[in-house]
Design a protein around this motif. Structure first.
Motif, PDB file in Angstrom:
ATOM      1  N   VAL A 192       1.074  -1.016   0.111  1.00  0.00           N
ATOM      2  CA  VAL A 192       0.328  -0.050  -0.459  1.00  0.00           C
ATOM      3  C   VAL A 192       0.769   1.666  -0.003  1.00  0.00           C
ATOM      4  CG1 VAL A 192      -1.792   1.329   1.385  1.00  0.00           C
ATOM      5  CG2 VAL A 192      -1.487  -1.561   1.392  1.00  0.00           C
ATOM      6  N   TRP A 193       0.903   1.600  -0.786  1.00  0.00           N
ATOM      7  CA  TRP A 193       1.360   3.277  -1.189  1.00  0.00           C
ATOM      8  C   TRP A 193       1.326   4.115  -0.184  1.00  0.00           C
ATOM      9  CZ3 TRP A 193       5.822   4.357  -2.875  1.00  0.00           C
ATOM     10  CH2 TRP A 193       6.502   5.418  -2.896  1.00  0.00           C
ATOM     11  N   HIS A 194       2.151   4.821   0.053  1.00  0.00           N
ATOM     12  CA  HIS A 194       1.584   6.372   1.159  1.00  0.00           C
ATOM     13  C   HIS A 194       1.243   7.654   1.044  1.00  0.00           C
ATOM     14  CE1 HIS A 194       3.936   9.515  -0.390  1.00  0.00           C
ATOM     15  NE2 HIS A 194       4.616   8.575  -1.220  1.00  0.00           N
ATOM     16  N   GLY A 195       0.773   7.312  -0.304  1.00  0.00           N
ATOM     17  CA  GLY A 195       0.005   8.091  -0.849  1.00  0.00           C
ATOM     18  C   GLY A 195      -1.701   7.906  -0.879  1.00  0.00           C
ATOM     19  N   ASP A 196      -1.989   6.374  -0.616  1.00  0.00           N
ATOM     20  CA  ASP A 196      -3.545   6.443  -0.508  1.00  0.00           C
ATOM     21  C   ASP A 196      -4.487   7.056   0.947  1.00  0.00           C
ATOM     22  OD1 ASP A 196      -2.636   4.738  -2.837  1.00  0.00           O
ATOM     23  OD2 ASP A 196      -2.848   2.923  -1.893  1.00  0.00           O
ATOM     24  N   ALA A 197      -5.463   6.718   0.887  1.00  0.00           N
ATOM     25  CA  ALA A 197      -6.236   7.431   1.871  1.00  0.00           C
ATOM     26  C   ALA A 197      -6.258   6.356   2.301  1.00  0.00           C
ATOM     27  CB  ALA A 197      -7.693   8.172   0.949  1.00  0.00           C
ATOM     28  N   ASP A 198      -6.141   4.601   2.282  1.00  0.00           N
ATOM     29  CA  ASP A 198      -7.371   3.171   2.494  1.00  0.00           C
ATOM     30  C   ASP A 198      -6.557   3.172   2.516  1.00  0.00           C
ATOM     31  OD1 ASP A 198      -9.522   5.468   2.957  1.00  0.00           O
ATOM     32  OD2 ASP A 198     -10.249   5.413   0.998  1.00  0.00           O
ATOM     33  N   LEU A 199      -6.739   1.209   3.629  1.00  0.00           N
ATOM     34  CA  LEU A 199      -6.257  -0.125   3.700  1.00  0.00           C
ATOM     35  C   LEU A 199      -6.909  -0.270   2.834  1.00  0.00           C
ATOM     36  CD1 LEU A 199      -5.655   0.508   8.137  1.00  0.00           C
ATOM     37  CD2 LEU A 199      -3.525   0.213   5.230  1.00  0.00           C
ATOM     38  N   PRO A 200      -6.608  -1.415   2.136  1.00  0.00           N
ATOM     39  CA  PRO A 200      -7.571  -2.869   2.080  1.00  0.00           C
ATOM     40  C   PRO A 200      -9.184  -3.208   3.531  1.00  0.00           C
ATOM     41  CG  PRO A 200      -4.730  -3.434   1.574  1.00  0.00           C
ATOM     42  CD  PRO A 200      -4.975  -2.252   2.640  1.00  0.00           C
ATOM     43  N   ALA A 201      -9.484  -3.578   3.143  1.00  0.00           N
ATOM     44  CA  ALA A 201     -10.619  -3.798   3.927  1.00  0.00           C
ATOM     45  C   ALA A 201     -10.742  -4.944   4.460  1.00  0.00           C
ATOM     46  CB  ALA A 201     -12.602  -3.815   3.038  1.00  0.00           C
ATOM     47  N   ASP A 202     -10.137  -5.549   3.845  1.00  0.00           N
ATOM     48  CA  ASP A 202      -9.949  -6.934   4.795  1.00  0.00           C
ATOM     49  C   ASP A 202      -8.811  -7.671   4.842  1.00  0.00           C
ATOM     50  OD1 ASP A 202      -9.020  -7.399   1.827  1.00  0.00           O
ATOM     51  OD2 ASP A 202      -9.491  -8.814   1.308  1.00  0.00           O
ATOM     52  N   VAL A 203      -7.960  -6.792   5.655  1.00  0.00           N
ATOM     53  CA  VAL A 203      -6.736  -6.858   6.230  1.00  0.00           C
ATOM     54  C   VAL A 203      -5.862  -7.535   7.304  1.00  0.00           C
ATOM     55  CG1 VAL A 203      -5.721  -6.837   4.278  1.00  0.00           C
ATOM     56  CG2 VAL A 203      -5.757  -4.911   6.413  1.00  0.00           C
ATOM     57  N   GLY A 204      -5.603  -8.587   8.465  1.00  0.00           N
ATOM     58  CA  GLY A 204      -5.385  -8.427   9.650  1.00  0.00           C
ATOM     59  C   GLY A 204      -4.821  -8.361  10.267  1.00  0.00           C
ATOM     60  N   LEU A 205      -3.486  -8.145   9.704  1.00  0.00           N
ATOM     61  CA  LEU A 205      -2.668  -7.258   9.604  1.00  0.00           C
ATOM     62  C   LEU A 205      -1.622  -6.187   8.876  1.00  0.00           C
ATOM     63  CD1 LEU A 205       0.717  -6.856  12.157  1.00  0.00           C
ATOM     64  CD2 LEU A 205       1.296  -8.411  10.229  1.00  0.00           C
ATOM     65  N   VAL A 206      -1.615  -4.468   9.470  1.00  0.00           N
ATOM     66  CA  VAL A 206      -0.411  -4.003   8.993  1.00  0.00           C
ATOM     67  C   VAL A 206       0.602  -4.184   9.157  1.00  0.00           C
ATOM     68  CG1 VAL A 206      -0.999  -1.506   8.220  1.00  0.00           C
ATOM     69  CG2 VAL A 206      -3.198  -2.580   8.065  1.00  0.00           C
TER      70      VAL A 206
END
Lengths: 222, 76
Positions: free
Chosen positions: A32-46
């Motif tokens: 996930v690129w730093h400029g993105d505003a949102d995380l993918p919806a279904d992740v269990g860990l960042v």
């Protein structure tokens, strides 16, 4: 378990952590690129990886902590999503206010790049359930700003609440109370300077790090 | 309007860089130095009508890490 790895300009352990996560979960992480505003919806860990985000200008992790994606990470962490920050990622998490204190220049001013012995201080967190409390493990460190600082009152509170996850078992960087890894109050955020993602396969010189990810995966899917 | 933001480590926070500078001054024969603390100077050019609350916000939210640092603003 699906996972996401945040990528900043200057991240350099994003691929290491991606390989480690894929090895343990069997699923390629979403980068996930730093400029993105949102995380993918279904992740269990960042995972917030190591490196030198934005050249570490101003302070290590300072600019990255104010990037658009970190607003989403802070918001999701507040809702209980597990967040793991390693090395520069730890610095980013303190700068973003997800963890208390700050990481300052190493006491000896040297960039420290070697294997260090650590003690696992608690096995009751999501991140350390793969270990026994008091167990000795070995992870590599590679950092210039790993000298953890917090005021005495904060340090006492962190110790009292069992939030020190890893402690250096030897002198490394001047960290207060030899703190190497720290949990947030809810236990769903871990920041640590040493690199468990570089101890996944026997060919890495050991597999102490793999158990962090295996324990985490079990705890999250339980 | 030009601003100078001085960011310095809080008293009591160990400053390894200041200590190294202190040591180097000693090696050069400057023996009378009691202490050295290193900080940063950040120069900003902002609109003339920028209010103090905005300037303070910039310092608190980004320019200084108030866990370990103090800041002081001078308007030129």
């Amino acid at each position: 378990m699906k996972t996401a790895v945040i990528v900043f300009p200057g991240s350099n352990c994003d691929r290491d952590i991606a390989v480690a996560l894929e090895a343990v979960t069997g699923v390629k992480p979403r980068m996930v690129w730093h400029g993105d505003a949102d995380l993918p919806a279904d992740v269990g860990l960042v995972a917030v990886p190591g490196g030198f985000s934005y050249g570490d200008y101003l302070r290590s992790g300072a600019i990255a902590a104010r990037s658009p994606i970190m607003r989403a990470v802070v918001e999701q962490a507040g809702k209980g999503l597990p967040v793991l920050g390693i090395c520069n990622g730890f610095q980013v998490l303190t700068e973003a206010g997800l963890l208390p204190g700050a990481l300052m220049r190493n006491e000896g001013l040297n960039f420290v790049c070697r294997d260090v012995a650590l003690t696992v201080e608690t096995s009751s967190s999501t991140f350390t359930s793969g270990y026994k409390a008091g167990e000795r493990v070995s992870f590599p460190v590679a950092h210039h700003d790993g000298n953890y600082f917090a005021d005495t009152e904060t340090l006492d509170r962190l110790e009292g609440e069992g939030r020190v996850a890893f402690r250096y078992a030897e002198s490394v960087n001047g960290s207060a109370r030899n703190i190497a890894g720290l949990l947030n109050d809810k236990g769903n955020v871990l920041g640590m300077m040493p690199h468990p993602e570089r101890r996944i396969e026997a060919a890495h010189g050991g597999t102490d790090g793999r158990r962090l990810f295996e324990g985490l995966m079990e705890a999250v899917s339980a | 309007m030009k601003l100078k933001v001085f960011v310095t480590l809080k008293p009591g926070v160990l400053d390894p860089q200041g200590r190294a500078i202190h040591h180097a001054l000693g090696s050069l024969g400057f023996d009378g130095v009691r202490d050295v603390r290193q900080g940063k100077l950040i120069e900003l050019e902002v609109a003339d009508d920028t209010d103090d609350a905005t300037i303070d916000g910039m310092c608190r939210k980004l320019l200084a890490n108030t866990v370990i640092e103090n800041y002081r603003v001078e308007k030129a």
